[in-house]
Design a protein around this motif. Sequence first.
Motif, PDB file in Angstrom:
ATOM      1  N   ASN A 114     -37.634 -10.129 -21.825  1.00  0.00           N
ATOM      2  CA  ASN A 114     -37.590 -10.178 -23.153  1.00  0.00           C
ATOM      3  C   ASN A 114     -36.807 -11.069 -23.751  1.00  0.00           C
ATOM      4  O   ASN A 114     -37.079 -11.685 -24.849  1.00  0.00           O
ATOM      5  CB  ASN A 114     -37.519  -8.863 -23.863  1.00  0.00           C
ATOM      6  CG  ASN A 114     -38.333  -7.672 -23.773  1.00  0.00           C
ATOM      7  OD1 ASN A 114     -39.475  -8.082 -22.990  1.00  0.00           O
ATOM      8  ND2 ASN A 114     -38.256  -6.747 -23.916  1.00  0.00           N
ATOM      9  N   THR A 115     -35.627 -11.244 -23.241  1.00  0.00           N
ATOM     10  CA  THR A 115     -34.312 -12.144 -23.725  1.00  0.00           C
ATOM     11  C   THR A 115     -34.215 -13.480 -23.020  1.00  0.00           C
ATOM     12  O   THR A 115     -34.320 -14.241 -23.546  1.00  0.00           O
ATOM     13  CB  THR A 115     -33.153 -11.276 -23.984  1.00  0.00           C
ATOM     14  OG1 THR A 115     -33.487 -10.011 -24.235  1.00  0.00           O
ATOM     15  CG2 THR A 115     -32.191 -11.735 -24.707  1.00  0.00           C
ATOM     16  N   ALA A 141     -39.771 -11.064 -31.787  1.00  0.00           N
ATOM     17  CA  ALA A 141     -38.480  -9.908 -31.604  1.00  0.00           C
ATOM     18  C   ALA A 141     -39.227  -8.493 -31.620  1.00  0.00           C
ATOM     19  O   ALA A 141     -40.315  -8.183 -31.200  1.00  0.00           O
ATOM     20  CB  ALA A 141     -37.501 -10.226 -32.492  1.00  0.00           C
ATOM     21  N   GLY A 145     -35.294  -4.500 -32.970  1.00  0.00           N
ATOM     22  CA  GLY A 145     -34.029  -5.461 -32.820  1.00  0.00           C
ATOM     23  C   GLY A 145     -33.354  -5.407 -34.022  1.00  0.00           C
ATOM     24  O   GLY A 145     -32.055  -5.975 -34.324  1.00  0.00           O
ATOM     25  N   SER A 156     -34.530  -2.293 -27.409  1.00  0.00           N
ATOM     26  CA  SER A 156     -33.706  -2.645 -28.674  1.00  0.00           C
ATOM     27  C   SER A 156     -32.809  -3.838 -28.564  1.00  0.00           C
ATOM     28  O   SER A 156     -32.740  -4.737 -29.207  1.00  0.00           O
ATOM     29  CB  SER A 156     -33.363  -1.127 -29.441  1.00  0.00           C
ATOM     30  OG  SER A 156     -34.207  -0.365 -29.372  1.00  0.00           O
ATOM     31  N   SER A 158     -32.623  -5.935 -26.171  1.00  0.00           N
ATOM     32  CA  SER A 158     -33.304  -7.319 -25.760  1.00  0.00           C
ATOM     33  C   SER A 158     -33.640  -7.647 -27.041  1.00  0.00           C
ATOM     34  O   SER A 158     -33.863  -9.069 -27.091  1.00  0.00           O
ATOM     35  CB  SER A 158     -34.351  -6.656 -24.666  1.00  0.00           C
ATOM     36  OG  SER A 158     -35.629  -6.122 -25.274  1.00  0.00           O
ATOM     37  N   LYS A 159     -34.294  -6.971 -27.992  1.00  0.00           N
ATOM     38  CA  LYS A 159     -34.810  -7.602 -29.116  1.00  0.00           C
ATOM     39  C   LYS A 159     -33.844  -8.275 -30.132  1.00  0.00           C
ATOM     40  O   LYS A 159     -34.246  -9.242 -30.901  1.00  0.00           O
ATOM     41  CB  LYS A 159     -36.112  -6.755 -29.862  1.00  0.00           C
ATOM     42  CG  LYS A 159     -37.182  -6.369 -28.988  1.00  0.00           C
ATOM     43  CD  LYS A 159     -37.822  -7.544 -28.443  1.00  0.00           C
ATOM     44  CE  LYS A 159     -39.178  -7.422 -27.818  1.00  0.00           C
ATOM     45  NZ  LYS A 159     -39.988  -8.548 -27.522  1.00  0.00           N
ATOM     46  N   ALA A 160     -32.840  -7.478 -30.415  1.00  0.00           N
ATOM     47  CA  ALA A 160     -31.640  -7.774 -31.199  1.00  0.00           C
ATOM     48  C   ALA A 160     -31.193  -9.245 -30.626  1.00  0.00           C
ATOM     49  O   ALA A 160     -30.791 -10.171 -31.281  1.00  0.00           O
ATOM     50  CB  ALA A 160     -30.626  -6.914 -31.310  1.00  0.00           C
ATOM     51  N   CYS A 184     -40.686  -9.898 -36.411  1.00  0.00           N
ATOM     52  CA  CYS A 184     -40.437  -8.593 -35.967  1.00  0.00           C
ATOM     53  C   CYS A 184     -41.529  -7.746 -36.180  1.00  0.00           C
ATOM     54  O   CYS A 184     -41.455  -7.194 -37.399  1.00  0.00           O
ATOM     55  CB  CYS A 184     -39.029  -8.306 -36.900  1.00  0.00           C
ATOM     56  SG  CYS A 184     -37.655  -9.240 -36.424  1.00  0.00           S
TER      57      CYS A 184
END
Length: 261
Positions: A114-115, A141, A145, A156, A158-160, A184
């Motif tokens: 994801n990141t 994202a 996040g 969460s 990873s999306k932030a 998002c």
Amino acid sequence: MNLLQNKRIIITGAGSGIGRASALLAAEEGAAIVAVDQSDSVLETVQTIEQSGGRAMAVQADVSDEEAVAAFVARCVSEYGGVDGLYANAGVSGGRKTLTELTVADWQRTLAVNTIGVFLAIKAVVPEMTKQGGGAIVCTASVAGLRANAGGVDYSASKAGVISIAQTSAYQLYGTGIRVNAVCPGLIETGMTKPTFDLADERGRRDRIGQINPTARAGQPQEIAEMACFLLSDRASYVNGQAIPVDGGLSASHPWVFPRI
Ligand code: NAD
């Protein structure tokens, strides 16, 4: 029909859900697509595009593998002559483990795809886009996040991280003509969320899904694809470094309980 005319766009996670809907829409809007996914379902995406008269090629690759990422970017350049857009969308949910159940290995896999996967794709397209004098990068994202309660801690975070990558990259690419934004999504009906929808169907409660946002339903992949394609297009020429929720209004509220009176 020509929002993305003559753009050469790489889309990851294009074998399913949001990525597939985005590939189909971008192709319909005139782009030549490099559709990337680790699953062979990406072949079906490309077949659908070709059957509608669009231009696309499929690449099976893992977005967390730096060499594989460099290879699909090189393929876009060799086959299409350059790269104008990247939609770094592939992702995994990380499962439903709680804080105390999660292991380091779980974290590493979620972050790797994801990141770090998003970072690797951006890193690989930037030299070519810089040479060309610009480009558009969009990352998926999540509302997870932005705030709690839309995924596990690994997902969460990873999306932030993706939101931060979009914001920070936009500044690192100052003056290059490359824009970087994140979408998002709220709850969208895709392969990733199928278990939630299946469970609701089993219980005859599909109408309950999405009721905590003011649009009062879950979203469809096409509704995220519309935002992604806008951000990839020149019509979004002054949108940069943003994390844009497409969530039916979910993230607009303070904590809220459906009024029963
Ligand atoms: P999906 O499962 O339908 O599609 C994800 C695709 O990514 C799959 O085809 C999968 O094979 C591919 N993929 C996974 N890991 C990969 C890897 N390492 N390399 C290459 N491809 C890989 O799910 P989706 O909902 O369409 O997910 C797309 C993105 O949207 C993800 O980043 C997800 O986190 C994000 N998102 C989804 C929702 C939702 O409610 N569905 C909400 C917010 C964010």
